[in-house]
Scaffold this active site. Structure first.
Site, PDB file in Angstrom:
ATOM      1  N   ALA A 107       0.811  -1.152  -0.038  1.00 34.81           N
ATOM      2  CA  ALA A 107      -0.171  -0.045   0.248  1.00 34.81           C
ATOM      3  C   ALA A 107       0.949   1.284   0.016  1.00 34.81           C
ATOM      4  CB  ALA A 107      -0.918   0.021   1.162  1.00 34.81           C
ATOM      5  N   PRO A 108       0.234   2.398  -0.523  1.00 41.91           N
ATOM      6  CA  PRO A 108       1.208   3.736  -0.752  1.00 41.91           C
ATOM      7  C   PRO A 108       0.762   4.567   0.647  1.00 41.91           C
ATOM      8  CG  PRO A 108      -0.988   4.031  -1.761  1.00 41.91           C
ATOM      9  CD  PRO A 108      -0.998   2.416  -1.017  1.00 41.91           C
ATOM     10  N   TRP A 109       1.640   5.620   0.593  1.00 44.34           N
ATOM     11  CA  TRP A 109       1.641   6.527   1.561  1.00 44.34           C
ATOM     12  C   TRP A 109       0.577   7.775   1.721  1.00 44.34           C
ATOM     13  CZ3 TRP A 109       2.454  11.117  -0.686  1.00 44.34           C
ATOM     14  CH2 TRP A 109       3.194  11.085  -1.636  1.00 44.34           C
ATOM     15  N   LYS A 164       2.251  -4.889   3.067  1.00 47.26           N
ATOM     16  CA  LYS A 164       3.388  -4.120   3.718  1.00 47.26           C
ATOM     17  C   LYS A 164       3.037  -2.439   3.454  1.00 47.26           C
ATOM     18  CE  LYS A 164       6.986  -2.206   1.013  1.00 47.26           C
ATOM     19  NZ  LYS A 164       6.895  -0.987   2.044  1.00 47.26           N
ATOM     20  N   PRO A 165       2.931  -2.034   4.347  1.00 44.48           N
ATOM     21  CA  PRO A 165       2.410  -0.304   4.112  1.00 44.48           C
ATOM     22  C   PRO A 165       3.844   0.419   3.712  1.00 44.48           C
ATOM     23  CG  PRO A 165       2.746  -0.818   6.504  1.00 44.48           C
ATOM     24  CD  PRO A 165       2.833  -2.231   5.765  1.00 44.48           C
ATOM     25  N   ALA A 166       3.869   1.790   3.322  1.00 41.98           N
ATOM     26  CA  ALA A 166       4.867   2.291   3.021  1.00 41.98           C
ATOM     27  C   ALA A 166       5.775   2.885   4.270  1.00 41.98           C
ATOM     28  CB  ALA A 166       4.655   3.809   2.435  1.00 41.98           C
ATOM     29  N   SER A 215       3.215   3.958  -7.840  1.00 39.84           N
ATOM     30  CA  SER A 215       3.782   4.569  -9.119  1.00 39.84           C
ATOM     31  C   SER A 215       3.787   3.617 -10.137  1.00 39.84           C
ATOM     32  CB  SER A 215       5.197   5.048  -8.832  1.00 39.84           C
ATOM     33  OG  SER A 215       6.161   4.355  -8.703  1.00 39.84           O
ATOM     34  N   ALA A 273       6.310   3.441 -12.380  1.00 36.83           N
ATOM     35  CA  ALA A 273       7.662   2.735 -12.524  1.00 36.83           C
ATOM     36  C   ALA A 273       7.930   1.390 -11.556  1.00 36.83           C
ATOM     37  CB  ALA A 273       8.644   3.726 -11.971  1.00 36.83           C
ATOM     38  N   GLU A 329      -2.794  -0.977  -9.410  1.00 36.04           N
ATOM     39  CA  GLU A 329      -3.235   0.452  -9.328  1.00 36.04           C
ATOM     40  C   GLU A 329      -2.147   1.200  -9.262  1.00 36.04           C
ATOM     41  OE1 GLU A 329      -4.405   3.639  -8.528  1.00 36.04           O
ATOM     42  OE2 GLU A 329      -5.376   3.226  -6.464  1.00 36.04           O
ATOM     43  N   CYS A 384      -4.010  10.068  -6.731  1.00 38.62           N
ATOM     44  CA  CYS A 384      -3.692   9.572  -8.123  1.00 38.62           C
ATOM     45  C   CYS A 384      -5.086   9.782  -9.000  1.00 38.62           C
ATOM     46  CB  CYS A 384      -3.598   8.068  -8.198  1.00 38.62           C
ATOM     47  SG  CYS A 384      -4.489   6.957  -7.106  1.00 38.62           S
ATOM     48  N   GLU A 437       3.337  12.866 -13.584  1.00 32.60           N
ATOM     49  CA  GLU A 437       2.540  12.838 -12.378  1.00 32.60           C
ATOM     50  C   GLU A 437       3.232  13.621 -11.426  1.00 32.60           C
ATOM     51  OE1 GLU A 437      -0.127   9.847 -10.076  1.00 32.60           O
ATOM     52  OE2 GLU A 437       2.019   9.368 -10.508  1.00 32.60           O
TER      53      GLU A 437
END
Length: 513
Positions: free
Chosen positions: A162-164, A188-190, A242, A244, A263, A297, A401
């Site tokens: 997951a992202p921050w 796994k979180p950021a 992201s 990338a 995503e 996003c 972005e």
């Protein structure tokens, strides 16, 4: 609870045993390296914790694997009841979650209390109900001699990242459909923002979910993240982040033939036709570009405005942006908090500074804190709401972005041109169209290549509807019952109805009719 010092003390006390949640217990990481969660509003330490090692990931996956038979074997009603209890626990601790989220992310507390936390509770309640509706196709005699039906089964251990930007909501989006379908999960979180993911797992234990169903490993992406994605006992990976990094996740996941849900990035167009309500569009553009300090996003990033409205739109958006209150996220009146880190703030500022050579910064484009009345902002990762005009379609600020409080406005002439420009980036996560003409708006919803297209609004999401993108924005869906397509295995079961030993089709292999 709105006292920053008290919230920090509570966080330190809560996670004194460590920031890894494995098999129902907090424990320290064993990587030998630490990471500090920083309050982006002040630059001060919130919590320093030991990062997860690959051994910690192995332990979490093993716990999830042990828990899988029992959890997947529970009835849909039992899983539903557990998630209903979890929704109640989250609601009881809503204020704790909101302030912890604001502390680690810098998002205004009015956003965390009115959007992030209620949205997460609603998601939990939705999947509590959805757990009872994991249905396959009804039985039928499709061959004439057989009865067929379709089962939906849990697939196993899911490893998600997951992202921050929305740590709590994104943790919920990963965890809830997976466990509602009977899977177990390692998330796994950021590293920047692990607090509310850990709190979510603790709330699940309080609600009575079995140990090992939800596990959290707080570690670095190159170590813990890549090991989780490539783990042989992980059967599916869901990643938000992201494009990338998503490509790297896909490389690792496909090497072990895992199911994959991505995503990824976005560069959402905001398409304003010349018959649109100018005031509604301008208000919508400011809100949609600045939500979560632009770290979203689906945020509006490219406003294409038909030429008759273009100049008035730029002027009105600039006027509204100048009224946005930048300040301490713990202040209930703050509209815009800091970015998640000073590094992210400097990245955003770099885009704007480079744009000055080829475009006009209409308003913003500054790091606040120089004025006497803003001295309290000087140590935080703040950046003013920024409006840019006059950029070319192929310029960096239009195509890349930025992930900050920056909106770029470009003119267009014909409807064909506007829709073509909206589609002219690698991304396709979200978009909006603004018009009073239903036929014009419907055309835009058909022809814009994005996973979500709003009409005369931009940003609202609901648990009942799917979220996911086209093109470089990834594939697969979060939320809604469509997410079960990601987290379940479809099995065809076929029964012979004839009780005939020698079937007619056997002659294709041996014998005659």
């Amino acid at each position: 609870m709105g006292n920053r010092f008290q919230v920090k003390v509570q966080v330190k006390d809560r996670f004194a045993e460590g920031a890894q949640y494995i098999d129902g217990q907090l424990r320290p990481g064993t990587s030998g390296r630490s990471h500090t969660v920083v309050d982006p509003a002040t630059g001060e330490e919130v919590l320093t914790y030991e990062l997860a090692s690959t051994a910690d990931v192995d332990a979490a996956v093993a716990a999830a694997k042990r828990a899988f038979p029992g959890w997947s074997g529970a009835t849909p009603g039992e899983r539903s009841d557990a998630l209903h209890r979890l929704a109640a626990v989250l609601a009881a601790h809503a204020e704790d979650f909101a302030y912890a989220e604001s502390l680690q992310c810098g998002k205004p507390v009015k956003l965390s209390t009115e959007f992030d936390v209620p949205g997460t509770i609603d998601n939990t309640a939705f999947f509590a109900g959805a757990a009872r509706h994991l249905q396959g196709q009804a039985a039928g005699e499709y061959s004439g001699d057989h009865t067929s039906y379709v089962r939906r089964e849990a697939i196993g251990v899911v490893g998600s990242i997951a992202p921050w930007n929305y740590p709590l909501q994104m943790a919920a989006w990963k965890i809830l459909p997976a466990i509602a379908a009977g899977n177990t999960i390692v998330l796994k979180p950021a590293e920047l923002t692990p607090l509310t993911s850990l709190m979510f797992a603790q709330a699940a234990k309080e609600a009575g979910l079995p140990d090992g169903v939800i596990n959290i490993v707080s570690g670095a992406g190159r170590d813990a993240g890549e090991h989780l994605v490539g783990h042989p006992d992980v059967v599916m990976t869901s990643f938000t982040g992201s494009t990338a990094i998503g490509k790297r996740v896909a490389e690792i996941a496909t090497a072990t033939v895992k199911r994959l849900h991505l995503e990824l990035g976005g560069k959402a167009p905001f398409l304003v036709f010349d018959d649109a309500d100018l005031e509604a569009a301008a208000n919508g553009a400011v809100a949609a570009s600045l939500i979560n300090t632009g770290q979203d996003c689906t945020a509006a990033t490219r406003a294409y405005v038909q030429r008759p409205l273009h100049d008035a739109f730029v002027a009105r958006v600039a006027e509204l942006m100048d009224t946005v209150r930048v300040g301490d996220p713990f202040d209930p009146s703050t509209d815009l908090g800091p970015l998640v880190s000073h590094a992210q703030r400097d990245r955003v500022a770099g885009f704007v500074e480079r744009a000055r050579s080829y475009a006009t910064v209409v308003t913003g484009g500054e790091i606040p804190g120089a004025r006497e009345d803003e001295r309290g902002l000087a140590d935080g990762a703040y950046y003013r709401p920024t409006l840019i005009s006059g950029a070319a379609q192929d310029s960096e600020v239009v195509q890349s972005e930025i992930f900050g409080p920056v909106l770029v406005v470009l003119p267009f002439d014909t409807d064909d041109e506007g829709i073509a420009l909206a589609n002219d980036t690698p991304y396709g996560l979200a978009a909006s169209a603004w018009s009073r003409d239903v036929y014009r708006a419907n055309r835009a919803t058909r022809e814009i290549k994005a996973g979500c297209v709003w009409v005369n609004d931009h940003i609202p999401i609901i648990s009942e509807m799917p979220h996911g993108g086209y093109k470089a924005s990834g594939f697969g869906k979060d939320m809604s019952t469509y997410s079960f397509e990601e987290y379940t295995q479809v099995k065809h079961v076929m029964y012979d109805n004839t009780a005939v030993a020698a079937k007619d089709w056997h002659r294709t292999i041996f014998g005659d009719r």
